[in-house]
Write a protein that holds these residues in place. Structure first.
Motif: not given
Length: 334
Positions: A149-151, A283-291, A293-294
């Motif tokens: 998770h980006p957080a 934050w949006r881009m780090n969230t996108a990176l997580t998605w 991967k998942e």
């Protein structure tokens, strides 16, 4: 400036762009929410049994966190750039940046590389390592884990080279010792579900170690961590993290936390280190990176979920912040 009860009213209202209601008892603690995202993935455990003299050199594990729990005996932890630390039964050491380091029966002992030693593979994620020359015994659990998770990434980047928790000096000594005993029992007699139990217990220990560092180290009161502990800026960060697709503007964020636009923008940049809208985009881009991967999300759907009007605009923003295209990021995790 809005009164505190107006901010509380906003916290409990219907969350935009979702069908979920934020109940009054749902946490609005931004720091607590950041810790909530510290769920381990890709966990690999080693039950290590050493006899003195012995030395173990662990290689770097990029984008991984490593921890060691001392069950019996003692050893020294050496991380480059930090003073050697003696670890004794019940102690917990966290190496949050995946740096190579050494575990030694004594500081003067030479270390053998981890992958030069034979290991007994018990399961895909669990192994036993035995090493040494027959002297005093030391037993520990060692682990490498990752957080997606980006957080979690944002938090881990701020941690020191290692965190050391001397369990008998903490106010939570009894439950820490109980947790360690249960983890040791699960490690000795791995039963069905044992890996899951160890992972959950490790979640607790890692979070407790980070909480202890935040409470004790003045560095944790500055930067992004300090911003999370600020009533208004912390709540703005929480809103961004909960609702990345919302069409945020500086004025809207300022209104949500009861500040003027100019005062909010200045305070946000002072505490966080970057302007509000740059933080939103990052934050949006780090969230996108997580998605990415998942799951196998179509890029157009990802763009829409994060508030972008087109796939092209989303891809440009992704490459600007992450450094590679969404397609390359997806292929790298395949």
């Amino acid at each position: 400036m809005q009164a505190p009860h107006d901010i509380l009213r906003r916290m409990n209202k219907l969350t935009p762009n979702t069908n979920q209601i934020c109940e009054p008892w749902v946490s609005v603690d931004p720091l607590g929410e950041a810790l909530h995202f510290l769920h381990m993935n890709g966990v690999m455990y080693t039950r290590s049994e050493f006899t003195a003299p012995w030395g173990l050199a662990l290689p770097p594990f990029p984008n991984r966190l490593m921890f060691h729990v001392i069950m019996s005996g003692r050893c020294w932890l050496k991380v480059e750039g930090a003073e050697a630390q003696l670890l004794q039964p019940g102690d917990f050491a966290l190496v949050p940046h995946g740096e190579g380091h050494e575990l030694l029966s004594e500081p003067s002992v030479s270390a053998i590389k981890l992958f030069d030693l034979p290991r007994e593979l018990v399961s895909e994620r669990y192994e036993i390592l035995r090493h040494g020359q027959g002297g005093a015994e030391t037993s520990m659990i060692c682990s490498t884990v990752r957080f997606d998770h980006p957080a979690a990434h944002q938090l881990l980047r701020l941690l020191p080279k290692f965190i050391y928790i001397e369990s008998w000096r903490t106010p939570h000594w009894e439950w820490i010792q109980s947790t360690l005993r249960l983890m040791a029992a699960e490690a000795r007699e791995l039963q069905p579900g044992g890996e899951t139990v160890i992972t959950r217990l490790a979640d607790i220990l890692v979070i407790q170690a980070i909480r202890a560092w935040i409470a004790q180290d003045p560095v944790a009161q500055t930067g992004w961590l300090g911003a999370l502990q600020d009533q208004q800026i912390g709540y703005a960060i929480l809103l961004i993290q909960r609702e990345p697709a919302r069409p945020w503007t500086v004025a809207l964020l300022a209104d949500e936390v009861g500040m003027s636009r100019s005062a909010f923008a200045a305070r946000f940049k002072e505490l966080v280190g970057e302007p509000p809208m740059q933080y939103v985009a990052r934050w949006r881009m780090n969230t996108a990176l997580t998605w990415l991967k998942e799951g196998d999300w179509p890029l157009g759907e990802l763009a829409d979920r994060l508030g972008y009007q087109s796939e092209a605009a989303f891809s440009r923003a992704f490459k600007r912040f992450i450094g590679i295209s969404p397609g390359m990021a997806r292929r790298a995790t395949a």
